[in-house]
Design a protein around this motif. Sequence first.
Motif, PDB file in Angstrom:
ATOM      1  N   GLY A   1      -9.265  16.970   8.922  1.00  0.00           N
ATOM      2  CA  GLY A   1      -7.880  18.259   8.786  1.00  0.00           C
ATOM      3  C   GLY A   1      -6.462  17.479   8.482  1.00  0.00           C
ATOM      4  O   GLY A   1      -5.476  18.253   8.996  1.00  0.00           O
ATOM      5  N   SER A   2      -6.935  16.824   7.942  1.00  0.00           N
ATOM      6  CA  SER A   2      -5.386  15.579   7.220  1.00  0.00           C
ATOM      7  C   SER A   2      -5.471  16.250   5.600  1.00  0.00           C
ATOM      8  O   SER A   2      -6.598  16.265   5.532  1.00  0.00           O
ATOM      9  CB  SER A   2      -5.575  14.678   7.109  1.00  0.00           C
ATOM     10  OG  SER A   2      -5.018  14.269   8.755  1.00  0.00           O
ATOM     11  N   ALA A   3      -4.154  16.305   4.632  1.00  0.00           N
ATOM     12  CA  ALA A   3      -4.575  16.249   3.971  1.00  0.00           C
ATOM     13  C   ALA A   3      -4.459  15.417   2.812  1.00  0.00           C
ATOM     14  O   ALA A   3      -4.649  14.931   1.677  1.00  0.00           O
ATOM     15  CB  ALA A   3      -3.206  16.916   3.325  1.00  0.00           C
ATOM     16  N   ASN A   4      -3.946  14.209   3.344  1.00  0.00           N
ATOM     17  CA  ASN A   4      -3.886  12.795   3.172  1.00  0.00           C
ATOM     18  C   ASN A   4      -5.098  11.699   4.836  1.00  0.00           C
ATOM     19  O   ASN A   4      -4.301  12.105   5.061  1.00  0.00           O
ATOM     20  CB  ASN A   4      -2.835  12.275   2.644  1.00  0.00           C
ATOM     21  CG  ASN A   4      -2.030  13.418   1.128  1.00  0.00           C
ATOM     22  OD1 ASN A   4      -2.824  13.587   1.048  1.00  0.00           O
ATOM     23  ND2 ASN A   4      -0.250  13.931   2.027  1.00  0.00           N
ATOM     24  N   VAL A   5      -5.048  10.950   3.605  1.00  0.00           N
ATOM     25  CA  VAL A   5      -6.226  10.141   4.487  1.00  0.00           C
ATOM     26  C   VAL A   5      -5.849   8.998   3.787  1.00  0.00           C
ATOM     27  O   VAL A   5      -6.957   8.284   2.322  1.00  0.00           O
ATOM     28  CB  VAL A   5      -8.093  10.014   5.082  1.00  0.00           C
ATOM     29  CG1 VAL A   5      -7.933   9.239   5.996  1.00  0.00           C
ATOM     30  CG2 VAL A   5      -7.560  11.492   5.698  1.00  0.00           C
ATOM     31  N   ILE A   6      -5.375   7.381   4.567  1.00  0.00           N
ATOM     32  CA  ILE A   6      -6.161   6.136   3.841  1.00  0.00           C
ATOM     33  C   ILE A   6      -6.163   5.668   5.061  1.00  0.00           C
ATOM     34  O   ILE A   6      -5.875   5.826   6.075  1.00  0.00           O
ATOM     35  CB  ILE A   6      -3.878   5.635   3.641  1.00  0.00           C
ATOM     36  CG1 ILE A   6      -4.044   4.242   3.377  1.00  0.00           C
ATOM     37  CG2 ILE A   6      -3.122   6.370   5.118  1.00  0.00           C
ATOM     38  CD1 ILE A   6      -2.519   3.705   2.393  1.00  0.00           C
ATOM     39  N   SER A   7      -7.307   4.134   4.332  1.00  0.00           N
ATOM     40  CA  SER A   7      -8.088   3.767   5.190  1.00  0.00           C
ATOM     41  C   SER A   7      -7.750   2.391   5.013  1.00  0.00           C
ATOM     42  O   SER A   7      -8.066   1.257   4.087  1.00  0.00           O
ATOM     43  CB  SER A   7      -9.667   3.827   5.169  1.00  0.00           C
ATOM     44  OG  SER A   7     -10.059   3.584   6.022  1.00  0.00           O
ATOM     45  N   VAL A   8      -7.619   1.778   6.169  1.00  0.00           N
ATOM     46  CA  VAL A   8      -7.322   0.017   5.777  1.00  0.00           C
ATOM     47  C   VAL A   8      -8.309  -1.174   6.389  1.00  0.00           C
ATOM     48  O   VAL A   8      -8.794  -0.817   7.435  1.00  0.00           O
ATOM     49  CB  VAL A   8      -5.589   0.107   7.326  1.00  0.00           C
ATOM     50  CG1 VAL A   8      -5.091  -1.396   6.908  1.00  0.00           C
ATOM     51  CG2 VAL A   8      -4.346   1.181   7.110  1.00  0.00           C
ATOM     52  N   HIS A   9      -8.532  -2.122   5.338  1.00  0.00           N
ATOM     53  CA  HIS A   9      -9.488  -2.207   5.463  1.00  0.00           C
ATOM     54  C   HIS A   9      -9.466  -3.897   5.478  1.00  0.00           C
ATOM     55  O   HIS A   9      -8.346  -3.948   4.532  1.00  0.00           O
ATOM     56  CB  HIS A   9     -10.864  -1.922   4.826  1.00  0.00           C
ATOM     57  CG  HIS A   9     -11.541  -1.157   5.142  1.00  0.00           C
ATOM     58  ND1 HIS A   9     -12.341  -0.853   5.247  1.00  0.00           N
ATOM     59  CD2 HIS A   9     -11.120   0.362   5.288  1.00  0.00           C
ATOM     60  CE1 HIS A   9     -12.928   0.346   5.888  1.00  0.00           C
ATOM     61  NE2 HIS A   9     -11.901   1.079   4.797  1.00  0.00           N
ATOM     62  N   GLY A  10      -9.913  -4.768   5.600  1.00  0.00           N
ATOM     63  CA  GLY A  10      -9.566  -6.341   5.277  1.00  0.00           C
ATOM     64  C   GLY A  10     -11.279  -7.213   4.619  1.00  0.00           C
ATOM     65  O   GLY A  10     -12.085  -6.571   4.245  1.00  0.00           O
ATOM     66  N   CYS A  11     -11.200  -7.511   3.692  1.00  0.00           N
ATOM     67  CA  CYS A  11     -12.007  -8.641   2.829  1.00  0.00           C
ATOM     68  C   CYS A  11     -12.030 -10.015   2.298  1.00  0.00           C
ATOM     69  O   CYS A  11     -10.305 -10.519   2.710  1.00  0.00           O
ATOM     70  CB  CYS A  11     -12.148  -7.449   1.632  1.00  0.00           C
ATOM     71  SG  CYS A  11     -10.946  -8.126   0.593  1.00  0.00           S
ATOM     72  N   ASP A  12     -12.237 -10.815   2.368  1.00  0.00           N
ATOM     73  CA  ASP A  12     -11.985 -12.287   2.078  1.00  0.00           C
ATOM     74  C   ASP A  12     -11.829 -12.276   0.153  1.00  0.00           C
ATOM     75  O   ASP A  12     -12.662 -10.974  -0.579  1.00  0.00           O
ATOM     76  CB  ASP A  12     -13.328 -13.168   1.678  1.00  0.00           C
ATOM     77  CG  ASP A  12     -13.386 -13.438   3.442  1.00  0.00           C
ATOM     78  OD1 ASP A  12     -12.541 -13.428   3.988  1.00  0.00           O
ATOM     79  OD2 ASP A  12     -14.374 -13.682   3.534  1.00  0.00           O
ATOM     80  N   VAL A  13     -10.959 -12.971   0.003  1.00  0.00           N
ATOM     81  CA  VAL A  13     -10.677 -12.782  -1.572  1.00  0.00           C
ATOM     82  C   VAL A  13     -12.109 -12.703  -2.426  1.00  0.00           C
ATOM     83  O   VAL A  13     -11.865 -12.624  -4.118  1.00  0.00           O
ATOM     84  CB  VAL A  13      -9.717 -13.814  -2.029  1.00  0.00           C
ATOM     85  CG1 VAL A  13     -10.681 -15.375  -1.985  1.00  0.00           C
ATOM     86  CG2 VAL A  13      -9.475 -13.338  -3.461  1.00  0.00           C
ATOM     87  N   ASP A  14     -13.118 -13.774  -2.057  1.00  0.00           N
ATOM     88  CA  ASP A  14     -14.100 -13.875  -2.996  1.00  0.00           C
ATOM     89  C   ASP A  14     -15.104 -12.872  -3.234  1.00  0.00           C
ATOM     90  O   ASP A  14     -15.842 -12.352  -4.067  1.00  0.00           O
ATOM     91  CB  ASP A  14     -14.562 -14.749  -2.081  1.00  0.00           C
ATOM     92  CG  ASP A  14     -14.696 -16.322  -2.196  1.00  0.00           C
ATOM     93  OD1 ASP A  14     -13.364 -16.448  -3.247  1.00  0.00           O
ATOM     94  OD2 ASP A  14     -14.787 -16.869  -1.317  1.00  0.00           O
ATOM     95  N   ASP A  15     -14.445 -11.497  -2.170  1.00  0.00           N
ATOM     96  CA  ASP A  15     -15.122 -10.279  -2.657  1.00  0.00           C
ATOM     97  C   ASP A  15     -14.885  -9.883  -3.335  1.00  0.00           C
ATOM     98  O   ASP A  15     -15.588  -8.786  -3.802  1.00  0.00           O
ATOM     99  CB  ASP A  15     -14.482  -9.666  -0.755  1.00  0.00           C
ATOM    100  CG  ASP A  15     -15.408  -9.916   0.469  1.00  0.00           C
ATOM    101  OD1 ASP A  15     -16.824 -10.879   0.215  1.00  0.00           O
ATOM    102  OD2 ASP A  15     -15.106  -9.834   1.120  1.00  0.00           O
ATOM    103  N   LEU A  16     -13.961 -10.145  -4.251  1.00  0.00           N
ATOM    104  CA  LEU A  16     -13.276  -9.040  -5.049  1.00  0.00           C
ATOM    105  C   LEU A  16     -14.102  -9.351  -6.533  1.00  0.00           C
ATOM    106  O   LEU A  16     -13.604  -9.310  -7.992  1.00  0.00           O
ATOM    107  CB  LEU A  16     -11.536  -9.395  -4.962  1.00  0.00           C
ATOM    108  CG  LEU A  16     -11.269  -8.768  -3.433  1.00  0.00           C
ATOM    109  CD1 LEU A  16     -10.004  -9.223  -4.497  1.00  0.00           C
ATOM    110  CD2 LEU A  16     -11.244  -7.309  -4.138  1.00  0.00           C
ATOM    111  N   LYS A  17     -14.673 -11.301  -6.066  1.00  0.00           N
ATOM    112  CA  LYS A  17     -15.008 -11.660  -7.510  1.00  0.00           C
ATOM    113  C   LYS A  17     -16.387 -11.243  -8.457  1.00  0.00           C
ATOM    114  O   LYS A  17     -17.349 -10.833  -6.986  1.00  0.00           O
ATOM    115  CB  LYS A  17     -15.320 -13.265  -7.048  1.00  0.00           C
ATOM    116  CG  LYS A  17     -13.612 -14.208  -6.555  1.00  0.00           C
ATOM    117  CD  LYS A  17     -14.273 -15.882  -6.678  1.00  0.00           C
ATOM    118  CE  LYS A  17     -12.611 -16.133  -6.281  1.00  0.00           C
ATOM    119  NZ  LYS A  17     -12.232 -17.547  -5.768  1.00  0.00           N
TER     120      LYS A  17
END
Length: 314
Positions: free
Chosen positions: A173-189
């Motif tokens: 029901g929203s025009a915009n949705v923003i979802s907040v998550h957490g990761c480890d820096v190694d997950d970006l490598k």
Amino acid sequence: MTETRRRSVLTAFAGAALGTGLAGGQAVAAPRATASTTAACPTVPVIPATGRNPFVTNTDLYRHPQYEEGTAYARRYKRQARTDADLAAAHPFTRTTVLALHGGGIEPGTSEIALGIAGYNPADLTPVTPVPPNNWSTHDYWMFEGLLGSGNSAMHITSTRCDDLVALSMAGGSANVISVHGCDVDDLKPVPPGPGTPGRPGIANPAADSVLVGGLSTVFKGYLREELGLAGFTTYDGDDVPSLAGTDPDNPCNRGLLRAGAQLELTNGLRRSMFGDFSRAGRPGSTTDVFRRFVPACRKAIHRMEQRTDQAHH
């Protein structure tokens, strides 16, 4: 009536409206079989449970007798009352919903950050920024939070498998949705390919206190990266890490009215820097200057989205 019971009743009413049933006091989504329905509301993939996570969907978790709401987990949400009874002027409903699908002890800090982005003090849930003088709104939010002393990762439901009716209805029901998550820096490598594994692309040397900005809305991503950059934060484009990019249409961040939203993946280092006490009890009342720079940057990006002329009719 207890809060948990009240939620169960409300969810039951939602289930009745959406053609669902009840199991153990919780709504269970009915199969969506027609092509037209599938196109409008993507189905949750049928993926088997794993040894790390015994639950495929939220409904699986809600049905489990050893995981009781209010003890093992909690669901908190706020859907603001909006009324337009004026024939001469428009009074739009809230245009943005903030999600924390893995809050509490699952991805620590994401609940408090989501509350801040929605415009509320995580310590007492009071609005932290009045609408005047900057005209930044408060927003709806929905959070699933692990409450266990340990072992909360067992309640991590992959975003694309979220089937909580309240979460999906608020996003839808929203025009915009923003979802907040957490990761480890190694997950970006990046992970190089090896025997029997294809590897994965990533960022060669990601900063330990950075945020990956994903989702299907390139405009929203751009605003978030610009505002966070101006506030002094290191950001990366979600496209650089496809596994965390938040680009699946079934991801709740992309299940709003515009079918494209935003997802933030904050590294553990960045989340820890936002709180003086990183325990679950300590986080709400110990936000730091980093938190107080990060949250307004996200809120300004949301404000910019809501002021766009292409959102005027939502």
